[in-house]
Write a protein that holds these residues in place. Structure first.
Motif, PDB file in Angstrom:
ATOM      1  N   LYS A 117      30.406  39.997  36.864  1.00  0.00           N
ATOM      2  CA  LYS A 117      30.054  38.685  37.428  1.00  0.00           C
ATOM      3  C   LYS A 117      30.935  38.357  38.628  1.00  0.00           C
ATOM      4  N   LEU A 118      32.214  38.704  38.530  1.00  0.00           N
ATOM      5  CA  LEU A 118      33.130  38.441  39.630  1.00  0.00           C
ATOM      6  C   LEU A 118      32.784  39.329  40.828  1.00  0.00           C
ATOM      7  N   TRP A 119      32.450  40.588  40.569  1.00  0.00           N
ATOM      8  CA  TRP A 119      32.058  41.503  41.646  1.00  0.00           C
ATOM      9  C   TRP A 119      30.844  40.962  42.390  1.00  0.00           C
ATOM     10  N   LEU A 120      29.853  40.495  41.651  1.00  0.00           N
ATOM     11  CA  LEU A 120      28.635  39.970  42.269  1.00  0.00           C
ATOM     12  C   LEU A 120      28.937  38.709  43.087  1.00  0.00           C
ATOM     13  N   LYS A 121      29.824  37.883  42.558  1.00  0.00           N
ATOM     14  CA  LYS A 121      30.199  36.654  43.263  1.00  0.00           C
ATOM     15  C   LYS A 121      30.877  36.985  44.588  1.00  0.00           C
ATOM     16  N   VAL A 122      31.790  37.934  44.574  1.00  0.00           N
ATOM     17  CA  VAL A 122      32.510  38.329  45.781  1.00  0.00           C
ATOM     18  C   VAL A 122      31.574  39.011  46.766  1.00  0.00           C
ATOM     19  N   ASN A 123      30.694  39.855  46.255  1.00  0.00           N
ATOM     20  CA  ASN A 123      29.860  40.692  47.118  1.00  0.00           C
ATOM     21  C   ASN A 123      28.666  39.967  47.743  1.00  0.00           C
ATOM     22  N   ASN A 124      27.949  39.192  46.949  1.00  0.00           N
ATOM     23  CA  ASN A 124      26.618  38.760  47.376  1.00  0.00           C
ATOM     24  C   ASN A 124      26.590  37.884  48.621  1.00  0.00           C
ATOM     25  N   TYR A 169      39.128  46.246  40.906  1.00  0.00           N
ATOM     26  CA  TYR A 169      39.233  47.380  39.976  1.00  0.00           C
ATOM     27  C   TYR A 169      40.630  47.436  39.368  1.00  0.00           C
ATOM     28  N   THR A 170      40.688  47.639  38.056  1.00  0.00           N
ATOM     29  CA  THR A 170      41.957  47.875  37.377  1.00  0.00           C
ATOM     30  C   THR A 170      41.837  49.148  36.557  1.00  0.00           C
ATOM     31  N   ILE A 171      42.760  50.083  36.778  1.00  0.00           N
ATOM     32  CA  ILE A 171      42.778  51.362  36.075  1.00  0.00           C
ATOM     33  C   ILE A 171      43.832  51.305  34.980  1.00  0.00           C
ATOM     34  N   TYR A 172      43.450  51.629  33.748  1.00  0.00           N
ATOM     35  CA  TYR A 172      44.375  51.621  32.610  1.00  0.00           C
ATOM     36  C   TYR A 172      44.588  53.047  32.110  1.00  0.00           C
ATOM     37  N   ASN A 173      45.713  53.256  31.425  1.00  0.00           N
ATOM     38  CA  ASN A 173      45.929  54.552  30.800  1.00  0.00           C
ATOM     39  C   ASN A 173      46.396  54.379  29.364  1.00  0.00           C
ATOM     40  N   PHE A 174      46.658  55.493  28.687  1.00  0.00           N
ATOM     41  CA  PHE A 174      46.961  55.463  27.260  1.00  0.00           C
ATOM     42  C   PHE A 174      48.425  55.152  26.954  1.00  0.00           C
ATOM     43  N   LYS A 175      49.177  54.815  27.986  1.00  0.00           N
ATOM     44  CA  LYS A 175      50.535  54.289  27.794  1.00  0.00           C
ATOM     45  C   LYS A 175      50.546  52.768  27.897  1.00  0.00           C
TER      46      LYS A 175
END
Length: 266
Positions: A117-124, A169-175
């Motif tokens: 929803k946030l992506w669409l708000k920023v993009n559109n 975008y937020t990238i997460y890992n297993f730590k």
């Protein structure tokens, strides 16, 4: 933090994905395991149903049709991840690269790495302005200088929009660590279009969010070959070099420790 009851070890079979993590200074990998077989099962479903709407009782016949993959729009990468739940049960996750017919999310498929929803708000809104400028330039009777200024304005708007979208975008890992896309492209190098939208990042991110421990992953191409003829229908391919490879090491960081019986972020 949630303790993991089952602790299978990573095998030494052909890796499905691998990469170097600049945060810990180590290489990490995840084998393909059983997922090539599961990919072939997915191929059979796509061929039979001719739709991506595979996981609902009343599938949409046209909106998610795979027909477009064999036309001018060309094909797309698909991926399958096998994982283990806390109770030891195996589960399969599915992903497609990018959007599908304008949709980021489809039932039964891994979601994108941002809040839609946030992506669409920023993009559109900005995208509409850029399209209006493009139309104006096409119909323009402006002087050469005014034309150049309008083109420059459009270029700057596009660059600003891209930067704002990348920041979602937020990238997460297993730590339990998190990082933005800019962390993986230092020295002011541009972030390639589509970074973070491929199957492997979607699958690993979704597995982590669902408390699922990955034990195998594979990707294949489905549809008409891409214009550069580097992707062909029904063939398996590793994670792409320019967009996925910089992320892979970080995404997999901490997975080996998790498989050895430690904990993953809740």
């Amino acid at each position: 933090m949630t303790a993991i009851n089952r602790s299978p070890a990573l095998s030494t079979s052909e890796p499905g994905v691998r990469g170097y993590c600049g945060f810990c200074g180590k290489d990490h990998q995840l084998p393909s395991g059983n997922t090539r077989e599961y990919c072939r099962e997915l191929m059979e479903k796509l061929e039979k149903k001719m739709s991506l709407d595979l996981f609902t009782p009343t599938p949409a016949e046209t909106e998610y049709s795979t027909q477009g993959l064999f036309g001018e729009a060309r094909g797309k990468m698909f991926g399958v991840l096998e994982g283990v739940r806390q109770n030891g049960n195996s589960i399969k996750l599915y992903a497609f690269s990018g959007q599908y017919n304008g949709h980021w999310s489809l039932p039964g498929w891994a979601p994108p790495l941002f809040e839609e929803k946030l992506w669409l708000k920023v993009n559109n809104d900005t995208e509409k302005q850029i399209k209006q400028l493009t139309k104006h330039l096409a119909d323009s009777c402006e002087s050469p200088e005014e034309y150049r200024q309008l083109k420059d304005k459009r270029r700057k708007m596009s660059q600003q929009l891209t930067a704002r979208l990348h920041s979602l975008y937020t990238i997460y890992n297993f730590k339990g660590q998190a990082a933005g896309l800019t962390s993986f492209f230092p020295d002011n190098r541009g972030i390639p279009t589509g970074t973070g939208d491929c199957c492997a990042p979607k699958l690993l991110n979704h597995a982590l969010q669902q408390q699922i421990i990955p034990i195998g992953i594979s990707e294949f191409y489905w549809g008409r070959s891409n214009r550069s003829k580097t992707r062909h229908h029904g063939h398996f391919y590793p994670a792409c070099t320019d967009k996925c490879q910089p992320l892979m090491g970080f995404l997999l960081c901490g997975l080996q420790e998790t498989l050895e019986g430690r904990a993953i972020p809740s």
